[in-house]
Design an enzyme around this catalytic site. Structure first.
Site, PDB file in Angstrom:
ATOM      1  N   GLY A 176     -25.699 -83.825 -44.796  1.00  0.00           N
ATOM      2  CA  GLY A 176     -24.816 -84.852 -45.339  1.00  0.00           C
ATOM      3  C   GLY A 176     -23.344 -84.492 -45.249  1.00  0.00           C
ATOM      4  O   GLY A 176     -22.476 -85.327 -45.509  1.00  0.00           O
ATOM      5  N   GLU A 211     -23.236 -92.768 -34.400  1.00  0.00           N
ATOM      6  CA  GLU A 211     -24.666 -93.049 -34.425  1.00  0.00           C
ATOM      7  C   GLU A 211     -24.898 -94.331 -35.205  1.00  0.00           C
ATOM      8  O   GLU A 211     -24.209 -94.567 -36.211  1.00  0.00           O
ATOM      9  CB  GLU A 211     -25.364 -91.882 -35.133  1.00  0.00           C
ATOM     10  CG  GLU A 211     -26.775 -91.627 -34.666  1.00  0.00           C
ATOM     11  CD  GLU A 211     -27.328 -90.383 -35.349  1.00  0.00           C
ATOM     12  OE1 GLU A 211     -27.407 -89.341 -34.701  1.00  0.00           O
ATOM     13  OE2 GLU A 211     -27.670 -90.468 -36.540  1.00  0.00           O
ATOM     14  N   GLU A 285     -37.017 -83.174 -37.548  1.00  0.00           N
ATOM     15  CA  GLU A 285     -36.787 -84.256 -38.503  1.00  0.00           C
ATOM     16  C   GLU A 285     -36.622 -85.583 -37.773  1.00  0.00           C
ATOM     17  O   GLU A 285     -35.919 -85.653 -36.749  1.00  0.00           O
ATOM     18  CB  GLU A 285     -35.530 -83.962 -39.326  1.00  0.00           C
ATOM     19  CG  GLU A 285     -35.663 -82.700 -40.164  1.00  0.00           C
ATOM     20  CD  GLU A 285     -34.589 -82.564 -41.235  1.00  0.00           C
ATOM     21  OE1 GLU A 285     -34.838 -81.865 -42.209  1.00  0.00           O
ATOM     22  OE2 GLU A 285     -33.501 -83.158 -41.078  1.00  0.00           O
ATOM     23  N   ARG A 303     -36.026 -72.745 -39.058  1.00  0.00           N
ATOM     24  CA  ARG A 303     -36.199 -71.816 -40.192  1.00  0.00           C
ATOM     25  C   ARG A 303     -37.329 -72.328 -41.070  1.00  0.00           C
ATOM     26  O   ARG A 303     -37.821 -73.434 -40.867  1.00  0.00           O
ATOM     27  CB  ARG A 303     -34.925 -71.770 -41.022  1.00  0.00           C
ATOM     28  CG  ARG A 303     -34.491 -73.159 -41.477  1.00  0.00           C
ATOM     29  CD  ARG A 303     -33.306 -73.152 -42.401  1.00  0.00           C
ATOM     30  NE  ARG A 303     -32.619 -74.420 -42.450  1.00  0.00           N
ATOM     31  CZ  ARG A 303     -33.004 -75.491 -43.125  1.00  0.00           C
ATOM     32  NH1 ARG A 303     -34.124 -75.458 -43.819  1.00  0.00           N
ATOM     33  NH2 ARG A 303     -32.306 -76.609 -43.095  1.00  0.00           N
ATOM     34  N   ARG A 349     -38.065 -80.680 -56.775  1.00  0.00           N
ATOM     35  CA  ARG A 349     -37.078 -79.603 -56.893  1.00  0.00           C
ATOM     36  C   ARG A 349     -36.430 -79.700 -58.271  1.00  0.00           C
ATOM     37  O   ARG A 349     -35.809 -80.722 -58.599  1.00  0.00           O
ATOM     38  CB  ARG A 349     -35.992 -79.746 -55.834  1.00  0.00           C
ATOM     39  CG  ARG A 349     -36.515 -79.617 -54.427  1.00  0.00           C
ATOM     40  CD  ARG A 349     -35.361 -79.542 -53.458  1.00  0.00           C
ATOM     41  NE  ARG A 349     -35.822 -79.653 -52.082  1.00  0.00           N
ATOM     42  CZ  ARG A 349     -35.057 -79.438 -51.025  1.00  0.00           C
ATOM     43  NH1 ARG A 349     -33.786 -79.113 -51.201  1.00  0.00           N
ATOM     44  NH2 ARG A 349     -35.543 -79.552 -49.806  1.00  0.00           N
TER      45      ARG A 349
END
Lengths: 462, 155
Positions: A176, A211, A285, A303, A349
Site C-alpha cells: 500500500g 494500473e 498474489e 518469503r 491478526r
C-alpha cells in the site's frame, strides 16, 4: 529423475545451527520447528528484545544492535556478522525486515552461509514490480491493464488506454506504500509528478506505473514451494479483509470461489514459479475480479508470509520445515498429488492498536494474557504476561488460527476462541475481530478488499 | 520448571498431564507469576498473570520519564505524542525540519515520531522561535518526552 533429485546425496548439507534474523511471533514459530528438527536456533536480537519469549526459546541469542530496526534487524552486516560469530550455517530471515533483501542473500553467499529464501536473481526479479509484471506476461498470466510511465508527459495517453479510475504505483513500493488513486483525468499529471518525487524520497527509485483500479476485487494468493527445478502449489488463501492494504483476516482455501477459476490460478502461479526456476517458499498474489470471473497477477512475495499457518492447517505441512529442507539442498519432498487440502482455516491478526481511536498503535507492558487452546485452535504469539511491546516494531501481538471441517464450523470455532482471548496492559484488536466474525457478510464469505473499509465506516470507526 | 520462563510447550505438557485426569481447573502460583488452566466447553483456556514488576531485565522504557524533564520557565515544550523513535528530518540525509533559531508557526512540522511503523508528524503547536532541540535524530522517545522547546512569539 530430475537433476534436483540427482544432487540429493552429493550436495545436500544438513543444517545443525540456524540464525533466526527476526523477532516476535515469527521468530518463535521458526525456532519451534528448528527444535523439532533437532536444529539449533540462534536468535539475533536488538537490545529491545533480549528477554522476549523467542529469546528464551532459542538455544542462544546474539546481539544485533540498538532497538531501532535500521540499526539492528535491517543491518545486513550486523546480521551476517551475527551468523558468522554464532557458527550458524544458515540465516532464516522470517518475513519483513531483510527477508527479500538481495544484499543479505548475496552477503550470506559470500560468507558461505545459506540464505533460507529465494536466490538473489529471483529476489531481483520479483522485487521490481515492473520486471515481475513482465515475467507474468511472458508466462501467459493476465496482469492488470497498465504499464510503466517513463515520462510524465505520456501519462494522459497511457491513462486513456487504461481508463479511469486508475492507480499510480511506485515500482519500489509495496503493502500500500507509494500508491495513489486518480479518478479525475485533470488530477493525473500533478498526481504522477507528486508520486514520482515521493517515490524517489521513500524508495530511492522515482519510477512509477499506472494500473487500472478494480473496484470490486478479492485478494487471493497461491502458496508455492520450489526447489529450483520443480514447483508445487499448496492451494489458495483469501486475504481480502484489509485495512489500508494491511491484511487483518486470512483464510484457506479462498471461500466462495469458482473451482475452475481456482484451478486456473493454481496453474498460473505454478507457471510463474517455473518460469523463475523458483527455489524456496513464495506466494503469488492475484486480484480476482469477481464480476468478470477473471484474475490478474499482482506480485510475488519471495518469503514466508504472516498468513502461512492457514495453509499449514489445511494441508498439514510444516512450511518452515520444507523451507529448511530446500535450503539444505534437498529436492522437494512433496509431489503435487501429496498436497491435499482438508477443511477450512481462518487466521485473525491481533494487533496492539486502539481500533476505537483510528487504530492508534499501543505499545506498553502486557500485564495479563489469556490465549485459548484446544482442538483446531493455534495461537502463534510471542506475548505472555510481563511481555514488553516496544514502540520500535510493528504491532502484531498474536495470530489466532482456527481449523475445522467446514468454513461454517471454522467461523463458529473462531467466535469461541476469540471470546477466550484476553490481553490487558495494551489495547488490542480482539474486540474488532469479535465484531467482524459476527457480521453476516463475513459469515457468508467472499467479501472484497473494499468491504472492511465500508464495515468500519458502518460501525463508526472508519 | 521456572514459571517466568514458561513456554507454550511447557503448557502443552501440563495440559497433556491434566487431560488424563478429571481435573477441570489448575492453578499454579508463585511469588511473581500465576498460571490458570480451565476446562472450558470445547477446550482449555490458559491464563497468565504477573504479580510484580515486568520480567527482570526486560527492555526499559525509552528515554527518560517526561515528568523528570525540566522545562525552563517561559518556554513551550513540544512533546512526543506516542512512544517511539524521533526523527529530525523527513528522510536520511535530508535537512532537518527545524534548527535552533528557526521561526515556526503552530502548524510547522518539527519532527516525526515513528511508533510501530506508523509515522506521526509532530507540529510545533505554537508560533515562535526554536530555542532547543532535546533529542538527536533517530533517538528513542518516551510518550510525552520533550522533543523541542519554543519561545512563543510575544512572550
Amino acid at each position: 529423475m530430475t537433476a534436483a533429485r540427482n544432487r540429493t546425496a552429493a550436495t545436500a548439507r544438513p543444517l545443525r545451527r540456524v540464525l533466526v534474523a527476526n523477532r516476535g511471533e515469527i521468530a518463535a514459530r521458526i525456532i519451534r520447528t528448528c527444535r523439532r528438527l533437532g536444529i539449533e536456533a540462534v536468535l539475533a536480537v536488538s537490545d529491545a528484545d533480549t528477554r522476549t519469549l523467542p529469546a528464551r526459546l532459542a538455544d542462544a541469542t546474539v546481539r544485533l544492535g540498538p532497538p531501532p530496526s535500521a540499526a539492528s534487524y535491517l543491518d545486513v552486516s550486523a546480521v551476517v556478522s551475527a551468523a558468522v560469530a554464532s557458527g550458524a550455517q544458515a540465516v532464516h530471515p522470517g518475513y519483513g525486515f531483510l527477508s527479500e533483501n538481495q544484499r543479505l542473500a548475496r552477503a550470506c553467499a559470500d560468507a558461505g552461509i545459506v540464505f533460507v529464501g529465494a536466490t538473489p536473481a529471483q529476489l531481483a526479479a520479483v522485487g521490481d514490480k515492473l520486471r515481475a509484471r513482465a515475467h507474468a506476461e511472458a508466462a501467459g498470466i493476465p496482469v492488470v491493464p497498465g504499464g510503466e510511465l517513463t515520462d510524465p508527459a505520456d501519462a494522459a495517453e497511457l491513462a486513456e488506454r487504461i481508463g479511469f479510475p486508475l492507480l499510480v504505483k511506485a515500482v519500489g513500493g509495496g503493502g500500500g506504500r507509494g500508491m495513489k488513486r486518480v479518478t479525475d483525468p485533470a488530477r493525473l499529471l500533478p498526481t504522477v509528478e507528486l508520486a514520482m518525487s515521493e517515490a524517489q524520497a521513500a524508495f530511492g527509485d522515482p519510477r512509477v506505473y499506472l494500473e487500472r483500479f478494480i473496484a470490486s476485487g478479492r485478494h487471493v494468493e497461491v502458496q508455492l514451494l520450489g526447489d529450483g527445478e520443480r514447483v508445487v502449489h499448496l492451494g489458495t488463501r483469501d486475504c481480502s479483509v484489509q485495512r489500508r492494504y494491511q491484511k487483518l483476516i486470512e483464510e484457506a482455501p479462498a471461500p466462495v470461489l469458482d473451482e475452475h477459476l481456482r484451478e486456473d490460478m493454481h496453474r498460473a502461479a505454478v507457471r510463474f514459479g517455473q518460469r523463475l526456476g523458483y527455489r524456496g517458499l513464495g506466494t503469488v498474489e492475484f486480484l480476482v475480479d469477481t464480476r468478470r470471473r477473471s484474475f490478474y497477477f499482482l506480485e510475488m512475495n519471495a518469503r514466508i508470509q504472516v498468513e502461512h499457518p492457514v495453509t499449514e492447517a489445511v494441508t498439514g505441512i510444516d512450511l518452515v520445515a520444507e523451507q529448511l529442507a530446500v535450503a539444505e539442498g534437498h529436492p522437494l519432498r512433496l509431489a503435487q498429488a501429496d498436497v491435499v487440502s482438508r477443511g477450512h482455516a481462518i487466521e485473525c491478526r491481533i494487533n496492539a492498536e486502539d481500533y476505537t481511536n483510528g487504530f492508534l498503535p499501543h505499545p506498553g507492558t502486557v500485564s495479563h494474557a489469556e490465549w485459548p487452546v484446544g482442538e483446531g485452535i493455534r495461537v502463534d504469539t510471542h506475548v505472555q504476561a510481563g511481555s514488553q511491546v516496544p514502540p520500535f516494531y510493528d504491532s502484531l501481538l498474536a495470530k489466532l488460527i482456527v481449523h475445522a471441517p467446514t468454513r461454517a464450523a471454522a467461523v463458529q470455532r473462531l467466535r469461541g476462541a476469540l471470546a477466550r482471548c484476553r490481553v490487558e496492559g495494551v489495547r488490542t484488536t480482539i474486540g474488532l475481530h469479535e465484531a467482524v466474525v459476527a457480521d453476516q457478510a463475513f459469515v457468508v464469505g467472499g467479501v472484497d478488499t473494499a468491504w472492511f473499509g465500508r464495515y468500519l465506516a458502518g460501525i463508526g470507526h472508519g | 520448571m521456572n514459571p517466568s520462563n514458561l513456554t507454550d510447550e511447557d503448557v502443552r505438557d501440563i495440559l497433556e498431564l491434566v487431560d488424563s485426569t478429571t481435573v477441570d481447573e489448575l492453578h499454579l502460583r508463585t511469588s511473581r507469576f500465576s498460571l490458570t488452566l480451565r476446562r472450558d466447553g470445547g477446550g482449555w483456556t490458559r491464563s497468565t498473570t504477573v504479580h510484580a514488576d515486568p520480567v527482570e531485565g526486560e527492555q526499559a522504557e525509552p528515554h527518560e520519564p517526561p515528568d523528570a524533564e525540566q522545562v525552563p520557565p517561559g518556554l513551550v515544550p513540544v512533546r512526543a505524542p506516542l512512544p517511539g523513535t524521533f526523527y529530525r528530518a523527513p528522510k536520511p540525509g535530508a535537512a532537518p525540519f527545524v534548527e535552533v533559531g528557526d521561526h515556526v508557526e503552530d502548524t510547522t512540522v518539527v519532527g516525526i515520531v515513528e511508533t510501530m511503523k506508523l509515522m506521526n508528524s509532530v507540529v510545533a503547536g505554537t508560533a515562535g522561535t526554536v530555542t532547543e532541540i532535546r533529542l538527536g535524530n533517530a533517538a528513542p522517545a518516551a510518550q510525552g518526552a520533550v522533543l523541542v522547546l519554543i519561545e512563543a512569539d510575544g512572550s
